[in-house]
Structures are given as C-alpha cells and as structure tokens.
Design a protein around this motif. Structure first.
Motif: not given
Length: 187
Positions: A12-15, A72-79, A89-92, A97-102
């Motif tokens: 649902t998040v990755a979509e 998924c959380f910040t949108g794409d920001i051109p390089t 912010l993106e990393e945080e 989210w990753i910490k919420s995974l199994p």
C-alpha cells in the motif's frame, strides 16, 4: 517473514510510487512515474549482469527496486533541486517506515540502504551508475521541449563520476552522450 497482511500494508505504501511523477517525461509525452524509473533501472541491471560476472546482481536488482522508496513520503525532487534538508527528511521518513516492517525485512533493507549510501561495494557502485544513466536515457527518449534549460548541459555531464570505475559503464555513458548531442543538434 512477512505475513499476508504485512505484505499488503507494505505494498500500500510502495504503490504510491506508481502515481509519484518524476521530472522526466516518457517518449509519448507524459510524466514518468518513480515506479517506471525503478523498473527501467532493474531491467538495465538484468541486461548488463553478464558484463560484471564478479558482482551479485541479485543484490544490484534489489537496490534498484528499493532505491527510491523514500519518495513514497516526499515525492520526487529533481537532483538539481534536492537539498541536504530534503535528503534528511526523506531518509528519516523512510527509516521510520522501514522500522515498522517485520524484523528480517527491516534488517535486510537497512543493510542494503547502508551499503547503497556508502557506495564502497561493486554492487552499490553499479546500482548508483544505473540510477544516473537511466535518467539520462529517459531524457533522451523524451521530447526535447520537456527539458529544462539546465538539462542541456546536465545531460552531457551528469553521472560521469558514477561510471568511472567501469570501462563498460564509461562506454555506455559515452553512447548516451552521443545520443544527447544528436538530440540537441536536431532541435
């Protein structure tokens, strides 16, 4: 292991990446999605795996698949617009989210992201080169009218530093540059 509900929640998040557009356009004139960029990178990795028999391409492909999940959380920001604050912010948000995974999935992803960020292994270097090269290739596929002013120079120089460790990738970069020069000259 990830049970069925956990898998569905993660998807649902990755979509979101299917609807998260990038700065670049497709050859038919619509904005490319982040998911499409990741897919093309993965396909590139598959096609070039025999050029690097010493590399673990299962790992390279995994890196290509997950590399932009933070968007998924910040949108794409051109390089050329992304700042250190954007990156932090993106990393945080991604790490939360990753910490919420199994636990096993969390550990695998954290290890992959660490390796990707450090860019010391052959696999991480290949993934990062593919990331830059795919963006250049897609710009060459898109109509030049969609390019921003700075991309005319950027498409000639971007990712040069990412390919220098490999003769194969350096040659590929030069072929992409030739396509860019041809595209600009036909403008």
């Amino acid at each position: 292991m990830m049970n069925g509900r956990e898998l569905l929640e993660a998807l649902t998040v990755a979509e979101r990446l299917k609807d998260t557009t990038r700065h670049c356009y497709t050859s038919k004139g619509r904005h490319e999605s982040v998911a499409e960029h990741s897919w093309m990178m993965t396909l590139m990795a598959f096609f070039m795996k025999n050029e690097f028999p010493e590399a673990d391409f299962n790992k390279v492909i995994q890196m290509c698949i997950i590399h932009d999940l933070g968007e998924c959380f910040t949108g794409d920001i051109p390089t050329f617009l992304k700042t250190k604050e954007h990156e932090n912010l993106e990393e945080e948000l991604l790490n939360n989210w990753i910490k919420s995974l199994p636990e096993t999935t969390c550990s695998e992803m954290m290890n992959l992201y660490k390796e990707m960020n450090e860019r010391q292994t052959l696999e991480a270097k290949i993934y990062k080169a593919i990331d830059g090269l795919e963006a250049l290739i897609q710009h060459n596929f898109s109509d030049i009218s969609t390019w921003s002013k700075n991309e005319f120079d950027l498409n000639l120089t971007y990712a040069n530093d990412r390919v220098s460790f490999s003769e194969y990738l350096s040659i590929l970069r030069e072929e992409i540059r030739k396509d860019t020069i041809q595209k600009i000259s036909n403008k």
